[in-house]
Design an enzyme around this catalytic site. Sequence first.
Site: not given
Ligand SMILES: Cc1cc2nc3c(=O)[nH]c(=O)nc-3n(C[C@H](O)[C@H](O)[C@H](O)COP(=O)(O)OP(=O)(O)OC[C@H]3O[C@@H](n4cnc5c(N)ncnc54)[C@H](O)[C@@H]3O)c2cc1C
Lengths: 637, 637
Positions: B132, B414
């Site tokens: 990420t 995940e």
């Molecule tokens: C405690 C914690 C530990 C973590 N550990 C790791 C780690 O070890 N390594 C690592 O790499 N990452 C890690 N992460 C990151 C995590 O994997 C990401 O936050 C997760 O994949 C969600 O992606 P995002 O934050 O980009 O959400 P986004 O995709 O930006 O989501 C934001 C909103 O947009 C919506 N959305 C997105 N795409 C669409 C679509 N196509 N259609 C409709 N709605 C959509 C979602 O549903 C949500 O409502 C961690 C996160 C947390 C909170």
Amino acid sequence: MSALEIARKKISFDVNKLSHFIWEGEERFKRFMAFQKLCSSDPLLRNNPKDIGIGRAETYELYAKKMKKLLEVADLRDIKEFATLIYPEALVSSLNYEMFMPTIMNLGTDEQVKLFYEPASRWEILGCYSQTELAHGSDINRIETTATYDKQTKSFIINTPSLKATKWWGSDMGITATHVVTQAQLYIDGKRCGVQNFVVQIRDVKTHQTLPGILVGDIGAKFGYNAKDNGYLRFDNVRIPKVNMLSKYVNVSDDGQFTKTGDDKVWHATMQLMRQHFLDSVWKCLGIGLTIVIRYSLQRKQFKDSLGQEIPIFDYQLQQHKLIPLIAEMYGCMLGSKKVFAMAHDNVARIKQKNDFSKMMEVHVVLSASKAYYTWNCFFALEKVRQCAGGHGYSYYSGIPPLITEMSPCVVAEGDNTVLSLSVGKVLLMYLNKAMQSGKAPNTTCDYLEDIFNYLTELKQPLVSKECTRDLNKVLAALRYNVAFNVANAGQKLQTLMGDKGLTFKESTDKHLGILLQEIAHTQSNYWTYRTFLEEVNTLTDPNIKTALTQLCLLYGLNKILEQQGQLFEYGVLSGPQFVWIRETRDELISNLKDNALGLVEAIAYDDNSVRSAIGDSQGNPYEKLYHWGQGPQSIK
Amino acid sequence: MSALEIARKKISFDVNKLSHFIWEGEERFKRFMAFQKLCSSDPLLRNNPKDIGIGRAETYELYAKKMKKLLEVADLRDIKEFATLIYPEALVSSLNYEMFMPTIMNLGTDEQVKLFYEPASRWEILGCYSQTELAHGSDINRIETTATYDKQTKSFIINTPSLKATKWWGSDMGITATHVVTQAQLYIDGKRCGVQNFVVQIRDVKTHQTLPGILVGDIGAKFGYNAKDNGYLRFDNVRIPKVNMLSKYVNVSDDGQFTKTGDDKVWHATMQLMRQHFLDSVWKCLGIGLTIVIRYSLQRKQFKDSLGQEIPIFDYQLQQHKLIPLIAEMYGCMLGSKKVFAMAHDNVARIKQKNDFSKMMEVHVVLSASKAYYTWNCFFALEKVRQCAGGHGYSYYSGIPPLITEMSPCVVAEGDNTVLSLSVGKVLLMYLNKAMQSGKAPNTTCDYLEDIFNYLTELKQPLVSKECTRDLNKVLAALRYNVAFNVANAGQKLQTLMGDKGLTFKESTDKHLGILLQEIAHTQSNYWTYRTFLEEVNTLTDPNIKTALTQLCLLYGLNKILEQQGQLFEYGVLSGPQFVWIRETRDELISNLKDNALGLVEAIAYDDNSVRSAIGDSQGNPYEKLYHWGQGPQSIK
Ligand SMILES: Cc1cc2nc3c(=O)[nH]c(=O)nc-3n(C[C@H](O)[C@H](O)[C@H](O)COP(=O)(O)OP(=O)(O)OC[C@H]3O[C@@H](n4cnc5c(N)ncnc54)[C@H](O)[C@@H]3O)c2cc1C
Ligand SMILES: Cc1cc2nc3c(=O)[nH]c(=O)nc-3n(C[C@H](O)[C@H](O)[C@H](O)COP(=O)(O)OP(=O)(O)OC[C@H]3O[C@@H](n4cnc5c(N)ncnc54)[C@H](O)[C@@H]3O)c2cc1C
């Protein structure tokens, strides 16, 4: 132009005018903005991202300093009205004006007001309110703390008879307060005279030393409210003068005669007003959350479209369908809360001026149902807000976690939501019973009871064409049927349980009708809130604002119908194809509202210092802020 | 006898035997209990109420010591299988075995396994996983970090081109890890060759100093996971040897030829297995929450009955109806999670042994839907658990808040649940399309597609009598229709959008079908989980356990039907009076199950040290423990 600037250009109404509506006029709105300015411009008063996540003791100390400063530089009226949501971990000593002073004013004699209210209003003493015990919260009649009257010395002896009876949770009690209003079982000559209210001094006003016989302290780590010293309190036969029992409605004569000295319904009526502060903060809390996530959604991009352009997540159908109905929810709770307190104030005025108690029960119903469902709806809405921010919503710097911990206790404190909604259901069953006996519905906002007389015989399906689903009054009719049928249904079940099966009312409701009673309260809240929303929208004069809020109101109503789809089907109020139309109309509304979403949340007008979010700042640039805030003192080195 | 002892006497089955079933046999159960014993008896390993609420840096330090000790005294296998839920703030460096090692094993060549996996398995290097970036999470294809191949030196240059491209969130990365598996856009001779996986050393193994060109640190305060140093990471043209690109499925020759060296579906199949750990902890987390609140509800009393006796809150219809369905939910998620991983392992075996990819998609559907709905269901269930504990649920010492902060990220991390469920919906639409073309349903657990051929013509209402609502297979049929109709419905809409309106598949799903796709995934998960639950129950031999779990299974199914009441009505699968029967049967089940509730949760067998709750202890006495724990070091003096 930034994404936020572009979005602001698309708003179809004057956001400032909507702010005036929300904050009840231009003058009050200006006061609000000036207060925010004060908070953001002073280095001590300002929210500093560096303070996020510091330890409990430091948080308390910092907030105590902030409160002290606030009291020096700001109007108490402004603090009361505006400060709560601006400071994330609750304000030190706010119970002094939120609970202690109003209780004295409402339950105390003139002498007691002079003795306790006045010094508290000058912050010479610091009051709190401690009713809950370790083993008893909702059922206040079973608390175990005793107050034994001693004729000889004309005093009460307050005692904690067991560990279970330890007072628990009292906010500001752990280390701050000097005085407490507490509840105890009054005993005179060995006879129980019910639960009464006593003012007990627990600390020396000058030295702040705990007084003899008092064991008091902070109850430790909680989910949130880190600036609040929720406390425990034990009394070891503490003697207080007779004047410390609040005596507007009850009296103990010197020789130990216990008498009622007024109608204690007045007490209940005035105590209802105390929830205003509480309910008022619920929609604001959600408003801040929505401000954050809508701004973020307009900037966050994820996946590309057929032309290879990245799509702002706000453009996805699902993100819009998650968030825009929550804006409607927030406005529903806002307008409902304002209305219910107007009713409660009117009720007190009627009682005081005309000895007219006729609105008492209705206010109880509406207020309890609003407390339960507004706190539930806004709490779960906030959780959705967090999820809509993806991973960053889990960072404290998003500003969302402290909103969640702030809202979490609201669903159990100040009356457990389940207990409140059961009580609403029970009152409505009593109304029904009365209506059945008298042959006419009571003259209340519970006008849906009228429908019960037409139950099954005269039901007219309200939404028989696509056009009907756009008619605000037809939607009102559907919601009205919904609650009416629930009341009627529970009424029939109750008859069976009490009639055929010979159960008592209490057994019937405790063991068999809980779910139905809760459904009554739920659909009553839906109906009443939508009705209020509609009434308010009808008073609007600005055409652009009126258009937007009318769409929002209809969306609120249609969503409540969709949430109750099963029931409405089962009761025959709606049928198959009608739901296709309802969803089509809902989709149209969301599509019409999407360009106004930003304006609708920004009209609440919390500034960046109040919103305190790296991803929800009015200027944009979420990533820069997250990056820099994240490297503050909470970053482990 | 205490309330808990009395309740334990009423359990109709052998709790120990159920524990064996849950923990997959007596031997593994014994291992679990021995591991818990180890954790509770060692002063460093033990959870101490005094440590609740300490600062982030201290939490990290303490947990690092615990982890070190654990690695000395316990089997790594036991730590992997059992430790997570026992320690509330997540374990320091667990990503080493949870993500780093499996990724190397799955995507690395034999040489790379030797180079990175083996030292990691000896804890000589500490790995983490950082995909990420600040601006990209779900859409991994758009990450901006670059890896440029340099033929001259046969190395890659890893670079962070912008602030937005900063790696963010990587667990254990902030201050612990020495190595990271990270993803970057591979460029060779100016040509993009897709996102690839690289191992980058970020700290010196001996001195732990950050290496040149690396900027790394902890991202600060979060909602929970206080022992995790989630980190940020920036690369300033960091050079790594060619062998550091994981190359089981892709290869860069010395002179810069990029080739695929295997079927990367194998990669996906093996990566699916990595979610096992994650999903496995979801039901356990809810299980601990339910253990707490059911024990507490049996002891907490509130209000009295007609005889003046105080009523344990567990005796109220509403408290039972809130909690017992959540026990069913927990068992559904437990059995579903086990099954889905059996399928995923079988899939990998088929691929490796027979080059048979036929189960690939099905595993993707079932696993993604399970991840989304199990985490959502269990998360919201836990929030209900908190509310069911009243005010005390807000105290950290109830043990509930840390479960909530532990589960909170599961719904976005995940794989964001929304994104996953959209993907499930899309696959099922493709299945439908194939089935329509071939005239037969695919040979998968998605057997409900068969129903689509009978859509509208041959629907047989499955629950046409009260007796039918007690028939596990008839309930299955209703849930099967539910998902089938959703798929068919979305399929029709898609045809209209793409056919009549000329939209692309992507436009149709992004802008119009999101809600329906999510409904497909939701009802697919309900159907499949209930089906699995039923299959598992059928394998049981102990009659008492079988009876209880059969009731629980039916309750699970009926509740899913009730949650989808509106849809099932609308599709004509069920009609009015049938819901009256369904609710009656549900009420009977809850009433039959209530005396077994304690046994059903205690069978999960987390000990007091693992449950770490003042109000949910196996011995009872909630008030004594709250009182004493509350006065620990977090109590502000
Ligand atoms: C405690 C914690 C530990 C973590 N550990 C790791 C780690 O070890 N390594 C690592 O790499 N990452 C890690 N992460 C990151 C995590 O994997 C990401 O936050 C997760 O994949 C969600 O992606 P995002 O934050 O980009 O959400 P986004 O995709 O930006 O989501 C934001 C909103 O947009 C919506 N959305 C997105 N795409 C669409 C679509 N196509 N259609 C409709 N709605 C959509 C979602 O549903 C949500 O409502 C961690 C996160 C947390 C909170
Ligand atoms: C942050 C915070 C601040 C607080 N501040 C104060 C304060 O300043 N002063 C003060 O005096 N108190 C305070 N409290 C205490 C608070 O008022 C009580 O916790 C609240 O009234 C809920 O009561 P309870 O804890 O007894 O819940 P309980 O009534 O024990 O609820 C437990 C469960 O039982 C259920 N239940 C209870 N009765 C029934 C019934 N009849 N039928 C069906 N179900 C039932 C509930 O729905 C719930 O699921 C505070 C609490 C918190 C969390």
